[in-house]
Design an enzyme around this catalytic site. Structure first.
Site, mmCIF file in Angstrom:
data_model
loop_
_atom_site.group_PDB
_atom_site.id
_atom_site.type_symbol
_atom_site.label_atom_id
_atom_site.label_comp_id
_atom_site.label_asym_id
_atom_site.label_seq_id
_atom_site.Cartn_x
_atom_site.Cartn_y
_atom_site.Cartn_z
ATOM 1 N N THR A 13 46.456 33.384 38.170
ATOM 2 C CA THR A 13 46.320 32.659 36.896
ATOM 3 C C THR A 13 46.788 33.546 35.734
ATOM 4 O O THR A 13 47.626 33.139 34.915
ATOM 5 C CB THR A 13 44.842 32.263 36.666
ATOM 6 O OG1 THR A 13 44.409 31.478 37.780
ATOM 7 C CG2 THR A 13 44.656 31.488 35.383
ATOM 8 N N VAL A 14 46.256 34.766 35.649
ATOM 9 C CA VAL A 14 46.544 35.606 34.478
ATOM 10 C C VAL A 14 47.923 36.270 34.580
ATOM 11 O O VAL A 14 48.710 36.229 33.625
ATOM 12 C CB VAL A 14 45.440 36.677 34.296
ATOM 13 C CG1 VAL A 14 45.698 37.482 33.025
ATOM 14 C CG2 VAL A 14 44.061 36.033 34.229
ATOM 15 N N VAL A 133 37.204 40.747 28.010
ATOM 16 C CA VAL A 133 36.018 40.097 27.430
ATOM 17 C C VAL A 133 36.445 38.926 26.557
ATOM 18 O O VAL A 133 37.246 39.091 25.631
ATOM 19 C CB VAL A 133 35.185 41.092 26.584
ATOM 20 C CG1 VAL A 133 33.950 40.395 26.012
ATOM 21 C CG2 VAL A 133 34.779 42.304 27.409
ATOM 22 N N GLY A 188 41.339 27.175 36.887
ATOM 23 C CA GLY A 188 41.651 28.620 36.850
ATOM 24 C C GLY A 188 40.676 29.424 36.010
ATOM 25 O O GLY A 188 40.953 30.557 35.645
ATOM 26 N N ASP A 202 29.405 37.992 35.858
ATOM 27 C CA ASP A 202 30.614 38.147 35.037
ATOM 28 C C ASP A 202 30.244 38.335 33.557
ATOM 29 O O ASP A 202 30.788 39.221 32.874
ATOM 30 C CB ASP A 202 31.522 36.919 35.225
ATOM 31 C CG ASP A 202 32.740 36.971 34.332
ATOM 32 O OD1 ASP A 202 33.650 37.770 34.616
ATOM 33 O OD2 ASP A 202 32.777 36.229 33.323
ATOM 34 N N LYS A 206 30.829 41.693 31.033
ATOM 35 C CA LYS A 206 31.408 41.658 29.678
ATOM 36 C C LYS A 206 30.416 42.188 28.647
ATOM 37 O O LYS A 206 30.804 42.910 27.716
ATOM 38 C CB LYS A 206 31.825 40.224 29.342
ATOM 39 C CG LYS A 206 32.958 39.721 30.230
ATOM 40 C CD LYS A 206 33.102 38.212 30.117
ATOM 41 C CE LYS A 206 34.220 37.690 30.985
ATOM 42 N NZ LYS A 206 34.192 36.226 31.120
ATOM 43 N N GLY A 303 41.410 31.193 31.376
ATOM 44 C CA GLY A 303 42.618 30.394 31.583
ATOM 45 C C GLY A 303 43.862 31.226 31.312
ATOM 46 O O GLY A 303 43.796 32.301 30.684
HETATM 47 P P1 NDP Z 1 43.794 35.250 40.733
HETATM 48 O O1 NDP Z 1 42.905 35.234 41.913
HETATM 49 O O2 NDP Z 1 44.329 33.976 40.204
HETATM 50 O O3 NDP Z 1 45.028 36.240 40.970
HETATM 51 C C1 NDP Z 1 44.896 37.465 41.620
HETATM 52 C C2 NDP Z 1 46.288 37.974 41.950
HETATM 53 O O4 NDP Z 1 46.186 39.254 42.555
HETATM 54 C C3 NDP Z 1 47.071 37.085 42.933
HETATM 55 O O5 NDP Z 1 48.384 36.953 42.487
HETATM 56 C C4 NDP Z 1 47.027 37.877 44.237
HETATM 57 O O6 NDP Z 1 48.177 37.693 45.037
HETATM 58 C C5 NDP Z 1 47.012 39.290 43.705
HETATM 59 N N1 NDP Z 1 46.449 40.243 44.653
HETATM 60 C C6 NDP Z 1 45.285 40.195 45.312
HETATM 61 N N2 NDP Z 1 45.116 41.276 46.071
HETATM 62 C C7 NDP Z 1 46.217 42.035 45.885
HETATM 63 C C8 NDP Z 1 46.662 43.281 46.409
HETATM 64 N N3 NDP Z 1 45.919 43.962 47.275
HETATM 65 N N4 NDP Z 1 47.858 43.759 46.003
HETATM 66 C C9 NDP Z 1 48.626 43.072 45.109
HETATM 67 N N5 NDP Z 1 48.242 41.891 44.577
HETATM 68 C C10 NDP Z 1 47.058 41.384 44.964
HETATM 69 O O7 NDP Z 1 42.963 36.023 39.585
HETATM 70 P P2 NDP Z 1 43.042 35.818 38.021
HETATM 71 O O8 NDP Z 1 44.452 35.825 37.573
HETATM 72 O O9 NDP Z 1 42.168 34.690 37.609
HETATM 73 O O10 NDP Z 1 42.301 37.143 37.499
HETATM 74 C C11 NDP Z 1 42.950 38.391 37.451
HETATM 75 C C12 NDP Z 1 42.070 39.367 36.665
HETATM 76 O O11 NDP Z 1 41.905 38.872 35.342
HETATM 77 C C13 NDP Z 1 40.664 39.547 37.229
HETATM 78 O O12 NDP Z 1 40.229 40.857 36.960
HETATM 79 C C14 NDP Z 1 39.850 38.567 36.400
HETATM 80 O O13 NDP Z 1 38.481 38.899 36.334
HETATM 81 C C15 NDP Z 1 40.513 38.725 35.063
HETATM 82 N N6 NDP Z 1 40.366 37.624 34.134
HETATM 83 C C16 NDP Z 1 40.630 36.349 34.544
HETATM 84 C C17 NDP Z 1 40.551 35.307 33.632
HETATM 85 C C18 NDP Z 1 40.837 33.900 34.021
HETATM 86 O O14 NDP Z 1 40.706 33.029 33.170
HETATM 87 N N7 NDP Z 1 41.250 33.612 35.259
HETATM 88 C C19 NDP Z 1 40.197 35.553 32.248
HETATM 89 C C20 NDP Z 1 39.956 36.950 31.913
HETATM 90 C C21 NDP Z 1 40.040 37.936 32.847
HETATM 91 P P3 NDP Z 1 48.601 36.269 45.690
HETATM 92 O O15 NDP Z 1 48.893 35.377 44.513
HETATM 93 O O16 NDP Z 1 49.805 36.566 46.485
HETATM 94 O O17 NDP Z 1 47.409 35.820 46.476
HETATM 95 N N1 HSE Z 2 35.553 33.607 35.123
HETATM 96 C C1 HSE Z 2 35.615 33.985 33.758
HETATM 97 C C2 HSE Z 2 34.981 32.923 32.905
HETATM 98 C C3 HSE Z 2 37.052 34.197 33.355
HETATM 99 O O1 HSE Z 2 34.709 31.825 33.405
HETATM 100 O O2 HSE Z 2 34.719 33.165 31.737
HETATM 101 C C4 HSE Z 2 37.170 34.839 32.013
HETATM 102 O O3 HSE Z 2 36.777 36.164 32.037
#
Ligand code: NDP
Ligand code: HSE
Length: 429
Positions: A13-14, A133, A188, A202, A206, A303
């Protein structure tokens, strides 16, 4: 000036949101950064997945640690997630290789932030984490830079978009918990393990980060008291409404004479408070400083777009050479204030019981409250079902957590109390 070359690990997602935003707003970003910012390398698990991105000409690494070793990569962006494993190893490897690091990983920072911040400081590299955060809300910058002249006494926030989305939809649509959680996952918002969201972990990650910045001390995640929203029922949401409150999962950190108290739990918040009106995936953070008074920041907390917005802002700061100590002050200047346990808390409580509707039941309940010196402010019972279960709501005046817990222990074992009582703290009144 030369192009700033970036490696992005994690294209979920990010990560996908960041790559897309850097392309979409390329010219604006370059103008603000003073140089072009280009993604030259990426890593994720599944090379074959369609991510809706044009990755032609971008180096792909199956092993994310290779990003840290790529001599062409100046900044490593860690968007994999998780406090341990590859994410942690990557951040350590990048710092070890003298690269700047951007991450959205609050779990990593909450648990290892003091150590990692110290290593970044010693290596003279930036460790930027605006996205960790409250998603798109620039709260790290606000606390660490905008409010740097203040002594901050309190930080309160809606810090988990998934929980706020669930509580909002349960109230608006009368929808059930599981159905709304599934929606938040699809959008997401939720963590890879959604129990981190709904069990308050979570938000606690934060809050630990915000408390470290607000009070100038090392991150103390293990001292945060944590309760989630699994036990919040439609019945409590409806009673709260009737009493003039919204139920919100809040993170609350305060500086007290005895030390710093930090807690995450569901709260009844008066509908008149601006934080009560923050709905859906929106987050909000209220901070109180001695010079500025109270401020409130509000925006989307999760998101692709909002989180990418924060990651790209960090990249622009790095490109400009804007450097701030990771925790707002150098490691040796952080304070050693102790943490205060939840038992010392003072406040008012909402207590909902399912009791047998028969004479003397309320007398037994109020006797337990009286014996713990807990004073009642209001009581609600609507239904009449002689001999059967009815909900009864009691609202207390200010008391201590210890007194309330002592009364509750006695109430919970009365044979006329049919279910585990629901106890929710009332805040911001
Ligand atoms: P996702 O689960 O959507 O994405 C994780 C990504 O990491 C995927 O692309 C996955 O690959 C990749 N991945 C997993 N393991 C490995 C590895 N060993 N080596 C290389 N790549 C790897 O997570 P998010 O994007 O939602 O979150 C990412 C970070 O951002 C987290 O720390 C989360 O807490 C933080 N965050 C998320 C928010 C949100 O709204 N979603 C908001 C704020 C922070 P593949 O796609 O191939 O499976
Ligand atoms: N899972 C987190 C939330 C993503 O729902 O706020 C943002 O950090």
């Amino acid at each position: 000036m030369s192009v700033m070359k970036v490696g992005v690990a994690g294209l979920g997602t990010v990560g996908a949101g960041v790559v897309e935003l850097l392309v979409r707003n390329q010219a604006i970003v370059a103008a603000r950064a003073g140089r072009e910012i280009e993604v030259v390398a990426v890593s994720a698990r599944d090379r074959g997945k369609d991510r809706g991105l044009d990755l032609g000409g971008v180096r792909w690494y199956d092993d994310a640690l290779e990003l840290a070793r790529d001599p062409d990569v100046e900044v490593v962006v860690e968007l994999i997630g998780g406090a341990e494993g590859t994410a942690r190893a990557l951040v350590l490897a990048a710092i070890g290789a003298g690269k700047q690091v951007v991450t959205a990983n609050k779990a990593l920072l909450a648990i290892h932030g003091t150590e990692i911040g110290g290593l970044a400081e010693a290596a003279g590299v930036q460790l930027a984490f605006e996205a960790a955060v409250a998603g798109g809300i620039p709260v790290i910058k606000a606390l660490r830079e905008g409010l740097a002249g203040n002594r901050i006494s309190k930080v309160v926030g809606i810090l988990n978009g998934t929980c706020n989305y669930i509580l909002s939809k349960m109230r608006e649509r009368g929808a059930d918990f599981a159905e709304v959680l599934a929606e938040a996952q699809k959008l997401g918002y939720a963590e890879a393990d959604p129990s981190f969201d709904v069990d308050g972990v979570d938000a606690a990650h934060k809050l630990a980060i915000l408390a470290a910045l607000a009070f100038g001390r090392p991150v103390a995640f293990h001292d945060v008291h944590i309760e989630g929203i699994r036990r919040i029922s439609a019945l409590d949401i409806s009673f709260a409404n009737e009493l003039g409150y919204r139920i919100k999962l809040l993170g609350i950190a305060r500086e007290t004479p005895a030390g710093v108290s930090a807690r995450v739990h569901p709260c009844l918040v008066p509908v008149g408070h601006p934080i009560a009106r923050v709905e859906g995936v929106f987050n909000a953070v209220v901070a109180v400083g001695d010079a500025v008074g109270q401020i409130m920041l509000e925006g989307r907390g999760a998101g692709a777009g909002p989180t990418a917005s924060a990651v790209v802002a960090d990249l622009i700061d790095i490109a400009r050479g804007r450097a701030t100590p990771v925790w707002g002050a150098a490691a040796e200047a952080l304070s050693a204030q102790p943490s205060v346990a939840i038992g010392a808390l003072k406040g008012a409580y909402y207590l909902r019981l399912m009791v047998v509707d028969r004479p003397g039941v309320i007398a037994d309940v109020t006797a337990a409250l009286r014996d713990s010196a807990v004073s009642l402010g209001a009581m609600l019972q609507h239904e009449r079902a002689p001999g059967e279960a009815v909900p009864v709501v009691l609202v207390t005046h200010e008391t201590t957590e210890e007194q309330m817990r002592a009364a509750l222990d006695r109430i919970a074992i009365l044979d006329t109390v049919l279910e585990e009582p629901a106890l929710i703290r009332i805040e911001l009144g």
